[in-house]
Each structure stands twice: as C-alpha cells, then as structure tokens.
Design a protein around this motif. Structure first.
Motif, short mmCIF file in Angstrom:
data_model
loop_
_atom_site.label_atom_id
_atom_site.label_comp_id
_atom_site.label_asym_id
_atom_site.label_seq_id
_atom_site.Cartn_x
_atom_site.Cartn_y
_atom_site.Cartn_z
N ASP A 124 0.86 -1.21 0.06
CA ASP A 124 0.13 -0.09 -0.22
C ASP A 124 0.89 1.22 -0.01
OD1 ASP A 124 -2.88 1.04 0.50
OD2 ASP A 124 -1.33 2.27 1.78
N TYR A 183 2.94 9.53 0.07
CA TYR A 183 4.20 9.06 0.90
C TYR A 183 5.55 9.24 0.20
CZ TYR A 183 -0.04 6.58 2.73
OH TYR A 183 -1.25 6.08 3.32
N LYS A 226 -2.81 5.86 -4.16
CA LYS A 226 -3.92 6.74 -4.03
C LYS A 226 -3.89 8.00 -5.01
CE LYS A 226 -3.88 4.49 0.45
NZ LYS A 226 -2.45 4.78 0.88
N ASN A 273 -11.00 7.37 3.44
CA ASN A 273 -11.38 8.64 4.38
C ASN A 273 -12.81 8.96 3.99
OD1 ASN A 273 -9.07 8.39 6.00
ND2 ASN A 273 -7.92 9.18 4.35
N TYR A 303 -6.65 1.13 8.13
CA TYR A 303 -5.09 1.65 8.25
C TYR A 303 -4.87 2.11 9.73
CZ TYR A 303 -6.52 6.68 7.73
OH TYR A 303 -7.18 8.02 8.01
N PRO A 349 1.91 3.96 15.90
CA PRO A 349 2.80 4.65 17.05
C PRO A 349 3.72 5.49 16.36
CG PRO A 349 2.89 2.02 16.92
CD PRO A 349 1.64 2.56 15.89
N LEU A 386 -0.34 -1.03 21.49
CA LEU A 386 0.46 -2.16 21.72
C LEU A 386 0.93 -2.61 23.23
CD1 LEU A 386 2.97 -1.47 18.88
CD2 LEU A 386 1.41 -3.14 18.79
N ALA A 444 1.22 -7.12 18.86
CA ALA A 444 0.96 -6.65 17.27
C ALA A 444 0.22 -7.50 16.53
CB ALA A 444 2.06 -6.04 16.55
N PHE A 494 -7.54 15.02 10.39
CA PHE A 494 -6.86 15.76 9.37
C PHE A 494 -6.96 17.38 9.46
CE2 PHE A 494 -8.61 12.09 7.19
CZ PHE A 494 -7.24 11.53 6.81
#
Ligand SMILES: NC(=O)c1ccc[n+]([C@@H]2O[C@H](COP(=O)([O-])OP(=O)(O)OC[C@H]3O[C@@H](n4cnc5c(N)ncnc54)[C@H](OP(=O)(O)O)[C@@H]3O)[C@@H](O)[C@H]2O)c1
Length: 337
Positions: free
Chosen positions: A44, A49, A78, A164, A211, A217, A238, A255, A312
């Motif tokens: 993904d 990114y 995306k 989203n 997601y 973390p 976690l 996890a 956001f």
C-alpha cells in the motif's frame, strides 16, 4: 481468510499488506524487496508518501531477479488531495505508474474526499500566508470517479476505491457510477472499530481496509510539530494490558493479536514496518484461535469516535471544505491543550 474477493472483477486481495507511510525512499526500497521475499504480496502506497519510485525499483528488481511475477502482486496507490479533480486523474495516475514502473495498479483510491489547490512546480498543496490550506471548493467526487472509471476501462487500474470517505459520500458515488466502489480504506483499530461503516460496506459488497491497525505508533513523531495536534494524546494500543494478556496466552506479540483480531473479521490490514523481524511478525497472524471471551474483550476496547487519530485538522482550515468527511462527528480530541 488470506484473500478477499473483490466485487465486479472477482480479483483476490491479500488480507495482509505492507503499509508504507513514513517509510523514506532510501529505506523502503530494501524493505519492500525483503517483504516480498518474506511472502507479502500486497503493498500500500500513495502519491503523498513520496516513495512510489523506490517501491517501483524494489518490485521491478524482485521480478527481474526471477523471484515472482507481476500478476501475483497486489499494488495499491492513491490519488492525492492536490489532484482530486476529474481533469487531474490521468495526469497523476500516469506519473504514479511511471514512478512505480507498472503498466497498471491493482487498486486506485481517492485518498481523501477534500481537495487542495496544487502548486504545479512542487505538486504539493498551496498554503496561504495565514497558514490555511488553499481549499479547492469545487471538488466533485462523481466527476473524479468517472475519470477513474475511464482509466479502469483503459486497463491502467484494475479496481477502484475510496479512502477516508463517509457513508453519505460513498452513497453518492454508488448512485452515480458504473463501477461501484470495491474497497474503502479507513482508520480502523481496537480503539476505533468503525462498526457502522463496516456494516454499511458489507451491505454494499465493499471490502474494508484498516489503516493504522496498531494505532500508528509512528504518527506520534510525525505529528509532533503539526498545527493544533497533540500526539501525547494518541493511544498506546501495543501497551494495553488486555492486549498483552491475550498475546501472552497465545505466545504471540500484541501487534499480532491486534492484526489477527481484524483479519478474522474479514478486514484487510496493512501494518507498516521497516524492520525485518516485525515484517515477519506482522504476517504470521493466521494461526491464532481467539476464544469468544477474548474477542469480546477486544471488542469492548472500541471508543467509537473518541478513538479516532486521523481527523486531518492538522491541515489548517480543512474543516471548511464542503467535503470534509467528519463534520459534526468529532470534537478535536487531539487539539493542543
Ligand atoms: N488512507 C490514509 O489516509 C492512510 C492514513 C494512514 C495510514 N495509511 C496506510 O496504512 C498503513 C498503516 O498505518 P500506519 O503506518 O499509520 O500505522 P500502523 O501500521 O498502525 O503502525 C506502524 C508503526 O508501528 C510500528 N510497528 C510495526 N509493526 C510493529 C510490531 N510488530 N511491534 C511494534 N511496533 C510495530 C512501526 O515501526 P517500524 O517501522 O519501526 O517497525 C511503525 O512506527 C500506512 O503505512 C499507510 O500505508 C493510510
């Protein structure tokens, strides 16, 4: 459980994928190569990114080394917020395909339902002098979706989805499209289980991808200096005693329990890691047999909207966009005190 069948195409989507947000280019190239060697077949990524090129290199190297074939991989990327308009879909997709060195992607998602004006040189959002993001108030999902359908017809995308989006926004696309949304990618983890949205997706044959399945973390570091966001309020899933206790009983890690809990419910999960040991750990989740009381215990961790991390609002002014998806649903629980 290892694969889920997508509506309309019947394509099989691996229920575990590798998330790659916050994985820099110089690290992600070897990570993706390692992940493919370990057995991951689903990656993904996203324009935002800034690592599609490195991921593309890893994939093409792995294939040219004779380790596997393109048809056995499931690659998701995306459409960015700065390209969220019909006229920009093909431009961004072509650029992303060339960065990924692919002829097609298996899944293309509209990353967020709102749009920003784009700085054409940097392909990043235009930010005004007062720090507000320059919102594109003309965002039209149906038109953007039609442009994506065209790309699907031309063989550049196999499956289409959203990320989203809220129920009303998904419904509008369902009512005005030929290809119905096949996947919805949203924040989903033990503290934010999204039960209503999941029921809606199940009723419309939409596969849900989770997601931030570990509670993200790494987001704590990422958001540390962001506008009006206070990462110390983020949960530590976690470290939850309930999760640790279940993990110990099954000789698994916290996890693995958090991931298994979602996979067993028919959700696709995309944990991110760049560590070889954790890559191995995160994919070794199919042999757990939770008892019904353990499942109940994990279900009870759900905090509804109170569990949301990604609202956001760190993009200053985004809540004024007509398609901001969480209007009226959230108080900013992560606002600076
Ligand atoms: N559509 C969207 O708007 C959106 C938003 C956020 C994320 N995503 C996607 O979803 C993916 C997953 O979300 P995420 O990256 O935010 O969060 P996540 O997968 O919940 O958590 C990733 C973090 O957990 C650590 N980690 C991974 N495995 C671990 C393990 N077994 N034990 C302990 N720590 C572990 C990772 O560090 P190491 O790397 O050091 O192992 C990293 O810091 C993203 O990478 C991205 O692909 C999509």
């Amino acid at each position: 459980m290892k694969h889920l069948k997508l509506s309309q195409t019947g394509d099989l989507m691996p229920s575990l994928g590798l998330g790659t947000w916050q994985a820099p280019s110089d690290v992600i190239e070897s990570t993706v190569y390692k992940a493919l060697d370990i057995g991951y077949r689903h990656i993904d990524t996203a324009f935002n990114y800034n690592n599609e090129e490195a991921i593309g290199k890893a994939i093409s190297q792995w294939i040219s080394d004779g380790k596997g074939e393109r048809k056995d991989l499931f690659i998701t990327t995306k459409l960015p917020h700065v390209g969220n308009r019909a006229g920009d879909v093909r431009k961004f997709l072509d650029l992303q395909l060339s960065r990924l060195k692919l002829d097609y992607v298996d899944l293309y998602l509209i990353h967020v339902p709102f749009g920003f004006h784009c700085n054409q040189e940097t392909l990043t959002p235009v930010v005004k002098e007062n720090g507000d993001y320059d919102l594109d108030m003309t965002t039209n999902h149906v038109e953007t979706w039609k442009a994506m359908e065209e790309c699907q017809k031309n063989g550049l995308i196999r499956n289409l989805g959203l990320s989203n989006f809220n129920e009303e926004q998904i419904e509008r696309i369902i009512k005005n499209s030929t290809i119905k949304p096949q996947v919805l990618q949203v924040e989903l983890h033990a503290y934010f289980q999204q039960m209503e949205l999941r029921a809606y997706c199940a009723a419309h044959d939409i596969i849900v991808t989770a997601y931030a399945p570990l509670g993200s973390p790494g987001a704590k570091d990422h958001f540390v200096n962001k506008y009006n966001y206070s990462p110390e309020t983020f949960p530590d899933l976690l470290g939850l005693p309930e999760v640790k206790e279940i993990a110990d009983k099954h000789k698994k890690s916290p996890a693995q329990i958090l991931i298994h809990f979602l996979v067993r419910e028919g959700i696709v999960v995309i944990p991110k890691s760049t560590s070889e040991n954790r890559l191995k750990e995160n994919i070794d989740v199919y042999d757990v047999e939770l008892t019904s009381s353990e499942v109940d215990c994990l279900k009870k961790l759900d905090k509804g909207e109170g569990g949301r991390i990604f609202n956001f609002l760190f993009w200053k002014g985004v809540e004024n966009h007509p398609e901001y998806p969480f209007k009226g649903q959230i108080s900013n629980q992560h606002a600076k005190a």
